[in-house]
Design an enzyme around this catalytic site. Sequence first.
Site, short mmCIF file in Angstrom:
data_model
loop_
_atom_site.label_atom_id
_atom_site.label_comp_id
_atom_site.label_asym_id
_atom_site.label_seq_id
_atom_site.Cartn_x
_atom_site.Cartn_y
_atom_site.Cartn_z
N GLY A 42 0.85 -1.17 0.00
CA GLY A 42 0.00 0.00 0.00
C GLY A 42 0.89 1.22 0.00
CG ASN A 43 1.70 3.14 -2.97
OD1 ASN A 43 0.89 3.85 -3.55
ND2 ASN A 43 2.12 1.97 -3.47
N GLY A 60 8.73 -0.58 -0.64
CA GLY A 60 9.08 -1.81 0.07
C GLY A 60 9.62 -1.63 1.48
CB SER A 89 7.30 -0.03 -7.63
OG SER A 89 6.21 -0.62 -6.95
CG HIS A 109 -1.93 0.97 -5.13
ND1 HIS A 109 -3.03 0.33 -5.68
CD2 HIS A 109 -0.89 0.11 -5.30
CE1 HIS A 109 -2.66 -0.85 -6.14
NE2 HIS A 109 -1.38 -1.03 -5.92
CG HIS A 111 -2.52 -5.12 -3.51
ND1 HIS A 111 -2.22 -6.09 -4.44
CD2 HIS A 111 -1.93 -4.00 -3.95
CE1 HIS A 111 -1.43 -5.57 -5.39
NE2 HIS A 111 -1.24 -4.31 -5.11
CG ASP A 134 -23.54 8.53 3.28
OD1 ASP A 134 -24.46 9.29 2.90
OD2 ASP A 134 -23.64 7.81 4.29
CG HIS A 183 -3.09 -3.75 -9.91
ND1 HIS A 183 -2.21 -2.90 -10.53
CD2 HIS A 183 -2.66 -3.86 -8.64
CE1 HIS A 183 -1.27 -2.54 -9.65
NE2 HIS A 183 -1.52 -3.12 -8.51
CE1 TYR A 241 -23.18 12.08 8.85
CE2 TYR A 241 -21.01 13.09 8.57
CZ TYR A 241 -21.82 12.08 9.09
OH TYR A 241 -21.25 11.08 9.83
#
Lengths: 249, 249, 249, 249
Positions: A42-43, A60, A89, A109, A111, A134, A183, A241
């Site tokens: 994740g990034n 990494g 990457s 990003h 997964h 929402d 992906h 809200y």
Amino acid sequence: MTEHTVWQPTSDVAERLKTLRHQVWQANMDLEHHNLVTFTWGNVSGIDRDSGLVVIKPSGVKYEELSAENMVVVDLHGEIIEGDLNPSSDTATHLELYRQFPEIGGIVHTHSPQATAWAQAGTAIPALGTTHADYFYGSIPCTRALSDDEIANDYELNTGKVIVETIADSEVLATPGILVKEHAPFTWGKDADQAVHNAVVVEVVAGMALQTLQINPDVRYINQALLDKHYLRKHGANAYYGQHQSSKK
Amino acid sequence: MTEHTVWQPTSDVAERLKTLRHQVWQANMDLEHHNLVTFTWGNVSGIDRDSGLVVIKPSGVKYEELSAENMVVVDLHGEIIEGDLNPSSDTATHLELYRQFPEIGGIVHTHSPQATAWAQAGTAIPALGTTHADYFYGSIPCTRALSDDEIANDYELNTGKVIVETIADSEVLATPGILVKEHAPFTWGKDADQAVHNAVVVEVVAGMALQTLQINPDVRYINQALLDKHYLRKHGANAYYGQHQSSKK
Amino acid sequence: MTEHTVWQPTSDVAERLKTLRHQVWQANMDLEHHNLVTFTWGNVSGIDRDSGLVVIKPSGVKYEELSAENMVVVDLHGEIIEGDLNPSSDTATHLELYRQFPEIGGIVHTHSPQATAWAQAGTAIPALGTTHADYFYGSIPCTRALSDDEIANDYELNTGKVIVETIADSEVLATPGILVKEHAPFTWGKDADQAVHNAVVVEVVAGMALQTLQINPDVRYINQALLDKHYLRKHGANAYYGQHQSSKK
Amino acid sequence: MTEHTVWQPTSDVAERLKTLRHQVWQANMDLEHHNLVTFTWGNVSGIDRDSGLVVIKPSGVKYEELSAENMVVVDLHGEIIEGDLNPSSDTATHLELYRQFPEIGGIVHTHSPQATAWAQAGTAIPALGTTHADYFYGSIPCTRALSDDEIANDYELNTGKVIVETIADSEVLATPGILVKEHAPFTWGKDADQAVHNAVVVEVVAGMALQTLQINPDVRYINQALLDKHYLRKHGANAYYGQHQSSKK
């Protein structure tokens, strides 16, 4: 970008970068806090629009080793401006989105498993309820597959391009995320924190949508009037809200 | 409600409101403790029936920032009696339920994922076992969809009205929760704590019911005698579960 | 059982009961540690076979309020021997099992969600792999439904009887658990700790079995030779798993 | 192996074994940290290739009681070289893999639930996305069933042999894990830590793959060009993920 080898930020830029480094580091840690990442999958990045500089997670590196200081600063062409580590990457994907969508200030990003399952299935997540409405003004789209050529050459850049192609007809902040086919999800927002928020939303509604279809395979897309109501009570000039000024009577 | 602008509670009311603020704050925190909320997607209220005053969570405030002090007090017409923050955007739904169901003392709304999936599917959760029967004397119903007009005008009030319409033929405390179609669950109880308890039950039995149907799509509704037995051993004059006086021999 | 009103244990019995109270309390806490219980939906008991006394959780008391001291001691007829609280409402079920199965020393009841889904489905959990075979020498059976009459009169006792009826043809410690139809699992073992262990196993294999059938609806029951191998490498005279003496070469 | 009864390691070997004991203990603890084990259902080993000595978890010992000191050292023939406890009952499987695959330095066995469900289903986990492709260069295979004879005699050794038979045509580090039919996953890597990493990957992609097929039963195997791209950007001479030297420009 040889002019950057002796790059010295103005004190204004330096100050803003320091704040942005902290925000982006915090947003990366929040990804893990929300259980959206396994290992380093994740990034998060954030952009300072005035200088065109992007702060992004190094590639990494374990979450417990991340700090505001080891975030990497790149310009919109991908040159490393500050930092000793390789940037994510996926940096070229982030940069393409920043170049094409001036409204966005942060990108995530992950997964995360339930959203990734929809991406692997190559299926947009339909808007089935108010939880989705929402935050997303319509389905969470899924890109087409990249061609072999797009994969072989400039893969990460082309990932950004296929996202832009898919979002093209939407208002980018009203569709603050997407599934890249085979992906995983990308999300964005006004800043890194909002992009993380939207990454959580995508994961939650992905799981709800699968269960909904398992309970009732014939379920219809949410009533458009209800989608409008929920999206607009949280977004735009008439939102009511939360504690925003516009919501005070 | 201009008579409230200089509202001063009697000392009795002030004392009860102080207790109620604490109970409602605690119940909101319990929602998070039971993993029923993502971000700020949930709210709890409680009512002091003598004064007709309702304590409710402020809108869009993070759980870690909640306190007994920043809960909002409104009357049954929705006027803010105490508090600087906006009350929950769902306040009008809560108030309609308090007005129509004098038996209830606390209300909870969440987007807990498994219950929300059933709401999105537009399907009542059938009573399939004793876990369900211990709390709900029959299915957990799902409302009809609101019309476009009901959504466009007084949406939150109409959400309350469609709940009342659906519950009308039941004993409200024997059906202490409901699914609002394409939206999410609401639950209630004698007080805020019991409403939270029922919110947990709805989430748990929602997940069990889907898995049950996946194992055996032909499963029948629970035997009525077993539903009666389990509901009545926990509720009513002949209850013998727990440490209630009525259960002492 | 009026002779018990002035019951005084011998010092031997008193000592053993003290140990058993601690074991049963610990086993109840372990149920929660293993995430098998929501609220108070679970109970553990243990028996001292020499005196015929059973230590069991009090009914409806929160886990954080449990202690070795507030466990309830009953005899095999259900008379309270020590304790100010009501014993678990399921006590009569536990006692029937202790009376009919002299081999068992501890019993657990939970509403753990995946096992409960199989119970609600009225379906035995088939042995599909070695995880299951390590603990259960065959399917985890599901009882028939109780008749209306069995529910209306002596319900908890009849729950015990239908378990005994279903297990009758098996070796009770080789089938250390069961699903009660439309209700939930019961497990047992040589002592309370082993019963908790088996409650975890039932929950885990219940989840695995559903996923297995979702991946491959045509899956066959585990090869009998593999079931034998795994069950017998952990149980009986030739066991060689773990650090038991019998497994030393 | 009577020559080992007075075995004295050289100081070099002693030093390396001390390090390996710590690594293998840490890797076992990481299995639990990643929620891959219930009770003692998992084990990790590592090998010192120069001496041919393998460090492995003792059988059936609770994770909280494990230490670098109570790990067991065996040689490649299964003789215990150091340690008072029985080694894992799966030791013969580990040793067969070390003997046949000189490239591997660590092995993990778990019964992690989602991967075990695929093993019970007897189905290879297809490569459906980049999460999978980042670690496995193709499907995660499933072995054939063992014959009754292979189960009855030298079961654990034969488990190793059927793994070797299944992997035979692949590059073993490009397929760093497998499902043993009706049993559970084994994974491996250059060392114990990488084997744990791959055990996590197998569990995560197992869950994603089932959800993917539930969303879209017609999903195709991942585009081969995308599989190549993701596997090779993390592995081999041209890898550019992370902070490896080969990825520095």
